[in-house]
Design an enzyme around this catalytic site. Sequence first.
Site, PDB file in Angstrom:
ATOM      1  N   HIS A  60      55.905  41.273  44.767  1.00 41.96           N
ATOM      2  CA  HIS A  60      54.481  40.962  44.520  1.00 41.96           C
ATOM      3  C   HIS A  60      53.945  39.956  45.535  1.00 41.96           C
ATOM      4  O   HIS A  60      54.259  38.770  45.483  1.00 41.96           O
ATOM      5  CB  HIS A  60      54.316  40.397  43.100  1.00 41.96           C
ATOM      6  CG  HIS A  60      52.893  40.245  42.675  1.00 41.96           C
ATOM      7  ND1 HIS A  60      52.367  40.883  41.566  1.00 41.96           N
ATOM      8  CD2 HIS A  60      51.865  39.535  43.205  1.00 41.96           C
ATOM      9  CE1 HIS A  60      51.093  40.568  41.437  1.00 41.96           C
ATOM     10  NE2 HIS A  60      50.760  39.737  42.417  1.00 41.96           N
ATOM     11  N   HIS A  62      50.236  39.268  48.199  1.00 45.40           N
ATOM     12  CA  HIS A  62      48.907  39.694  48.671  1.00 45.40           C
ATOM     13  C   HIS A  62      48.875  39.464  50.178  1.00 45.40           C
ATOM     14  O   HIS A  62      48.543  38.370  50.647  1.00 45.40           O
ATOM     15  CB  HIS A  62      47.803  38.870  47.992  1.00 45.40           C
ATOM     16  CG  HIS A  62      47.757  39.045  46.501  1.00 45.40           C
ATOM     17  ND1 HIS A  62      46.792  39.777  45.865  1.00 45.40           N
ATOM     18  CD2 HIS A  62      48.587  38.603  45.525  1.00 45.40           C
ATOM     19  CE1 HIS A  62      47.015  39.773  44.563  1.00 45.40           C
ATOM     20  NE2 HIS A  62      48.105  39.057  44.323  1.00 45.40           N
ATOM     21  N   GLN A 155      40.277  43.370  42.945  1.00 44.78           N
ATOM     22  CA  GLN A 155      40.217  41.933  42.638  1.00 44.78           C
ATOM     23  C   GLN A 155      38.993  41.546  41.791  1.00 44.78           C
ATOM     24  O   GLN A 155      39.072  40.693  40.923  1.00 44.78           O
ATOM     25  CB  GLN A 155      40.204  41.124  43.950  1.00 44.78           C
ATOM     26  CG  GLN A 155      40.065  39.615  43.787  1.00 44.78           C
ATOM     27  CD  GLN A 155      41.284  38.945  43.190  1.00 44.78           C
ATOM     28  OE1 GLN A 155      42.251  38.688  43.862  1.00 44.78           O
ATOM     29  NE2 GLN A 155      41.243  38.659  41.886  1.00 44.78           N
ATOM     30  N   HIS A 213      47.705  43.352  37.500  1.00 45.38           N
ATOM     31  CA  HIS A 213      47.595  41.916  37.236  1.00 45.38           C
ATOM     32  C   HIS A 213      47.122  41.816  35.784  1.00 45.38           C
ATOM     33  O   HIS A 213      45.997  42.207  35.473  1.00 45.38           O
ATOM     34  CB  HIS A 213      46.547  41.267  38.144  1.00 45.38           C
ATOM     35  CG  HIS A 213      47.041  40.946  39.513  1.00 45.38           C
ATOM     36  ND1 HIS A 213      47.468  41.907  40.394  1.00 45.38           N
ATOM     37  CD2 HIS A 213      47.171  39.746  40.155  1.00 45.38           C
ATOM     38  CE1 HIS A 213      47.842  41.304  41.524  1.00 45.38           C
ATOM     39  NE2 HIS A 213      47.679  40.000  41.402  1.00 45.38           N
ATOM     40  N   GLU A 216      46.528  37.157  33.431  1.00 41.43           N
ATOM     41  CA  GLU A 216      46.845  35.991  34.270  1.00 41.43           C
ATOM     42  C   GLU A 216      45.836  34.883  33.952  1.00 41.43           C
ATOM     43  O   GLU A 216      44.906  34.598  34.703  1.00 41.43           O
ATOM     44  CB  GLU A 216      46.799  36.336  35.762  1.00 41.43           C
ATOM     45  CG  GLU A 216      47.345  35.190  36.635  1.00 41.43           C
ATOM     46  CD  GLU A 216      47.142  35.401  38.125  1.00 41.43           C
ATOM     47  OE1 GLU A 216      46.387  36.298  38.520  1.00 41.43           O
ATOM     48  OE2 GLU A 216      47.744  34.622  38.903  1.00 41.43           O
ATOM     49  N   ASP A 312      53.922  36.105  45.604  1.00 44.05           N
ATOM     50  CA  ASP A 312      52.480  36.229  45.334  1.00 44.05           C
ATOM     51  C   ASP A 312      51.618  35.828  46.531  1.00 44.05           C
ATOM     52  O   ASP A 312      50.770  36.594  46.951  1.00 44.05           O
ATOM     53  CB  ASP A 312      52.092  35.416  44.084  1.00 44.05           C
ATOM     54  CG  ASP A 312      50.800  35.901  43.413  1.00 44.05           C
ATOM     55  OD1 ASP A 312      50.351  37.015  43.720  1.00 44.05           O
ATOM     56  OD2 ASP A 312      50.262  35.157  42.574  1.00 44.05           O
TER      57      ASP A 312
HETATM   58  N1  17E Z   1      44.427  37.380  42.887  1.00 45.80           N
HETATM   59  C1  17E Z   1      44.663  37.234  41.559  1.00 45.80           C
HETATM   60  O1  17E Z   1      43.904  37.775  40.731  1.00 45.80           O
HETATM   61  N2  17E Z   1      45.717  36.524  41.154  1.00 45.80           N
HETATM   62  C2  17E Z   1      46.528  35.951  42.027  1.00 45.80           C
HETATM   63  N3  17E Z   1      47.579  35.236  41.591  1.00 45.80           N
HETATM   64  C3  17E Z   1      46.286  36.087  43.412  1.00 45.80           C
HETATM   65  C4  17E Z   1      45.221  36.819  43.804  1.00 45.80           C
HETATM   66  C5  17E Z   1      47.187  35.432  44.401  1.00 45.80           C
HETATM   67 FE   FE2 Z   2      49.007  38.465  42.339  1.00 43.01          FE
END
Ligand code: 17E
Ligand code: FE2
Length: 417
Positions: A60, A62, A155, A213, A216, A312
Amino acid sequence: MFDLLLRQCRLLQTDRTITETDIAIKGGVIVEIAPAIVGHAKVELAIQGQLVSPPFVESHIHLDSALTAGEPRWNQSGTLFEGIEIWRERKQNLTLEDVKTRAIATLKHQASQGVLFVRSHADVSESSLTALQALLEVREAVKDWITLQVVAFPQDGIYGAPQNNALMEKALEMGADVVGGIPHYELTREDGVNSVHRIFELAQKYDRLIDIHCDEIDDDQSRFLEVVTACAIRTGMGSRVTASHTTAFGSYNNAYAIKLLGFLRRTQINFIANPLINITLQGRADTYPKRRGVTRVKELWQQGMNVSFGHDCVQDPWYSLGTGNMLDVAFMGLHICQMTGTAEIDACYDMITWNGAKTLNIEDRYGIEVGKPANLIVLNAKDRYDAIRCRAIVEYVISQGKLLVKTEIPRTIWHGY
Ligand code: 17E
Ligand code: FE2
């Protein structure tokens, strides 16, 4: 005549036992594993009892935002949401060249430290799809030395802007390997639930993997993991599905969490925790006690679920640190998740190797066995515990049968008493 012969390895085998052996490689494939192999090779390496392991798997990251920390400004609050806003500004002026240069530089940092399999998210909520196009081109450009999977990651939410849903589908038509999502950041709970259904629909239509995702956030009411679980049960897609981050799982009450674990056991979904990033992003709204904001890694592992650790971020709007070293990730994960028992430490090593390979659905090509592609790393360590404790140096990286990287081991000379 072999291409490559590694003498006196401490080989970490697929069953996790260690055996002392030589390894012979020819035509990109492991052709013999035995003590004192008879024969010669174009290149012979004296491993001298160091640990030989399958490569690290970065499950994982980006890559589209890697190496942009501070552009156009620093994340002062340290939150996920400020990171998303900064990235929204930065992504207005992405070019193919910009993304490709940073992504390849990051992949080289990773490969130099033993990573040969990577899954990267590419933001597809930007109308030119530059990040995705760039990472697809990178996937092709690097394929002789590192394997890259690309996730179509919305995103800003699949329903966060009118065009995003169509952009997701276009990304799959362009060749993204994995369908991503971000249900906890959709505008409403209903949108979040719908987004998960949409992700499964797209994955089935285009025959792709899923990596969402998911939850989070520290909100104990963020419960999209149960929707992912239900979809995995109903579609039978289990092992092709991954729930990334799931930090809210660390905030759920135990009554709910235990029920959910029971449902999860009916699936074979994969989990990815990103301890370096989530220990810094989460808990920002807490005073004290401050939550750790990492998913229930130990409990998921104890229940037999497949869990891997990801890095990440490397120097981006969410995390300004990072070098791409997976042993740093395992080290941090071990601490935050209190995985300090001997079997638990070894499990943390597996979370940056075999478990990541399972998540990426590449197990058939992974591991050091006769007949498999010759991907392996030599660590300045005796075993998994030693590798994590010392954050061992990866001395040799062998990719697809070729020596890709050699790193000199530093030598300390004691001059005192
Ligand atoms: N975008 C997101 O939604 N969550 C993250 N941890 C990162 C990007 C790095
Ligand atoms: Fe991520």
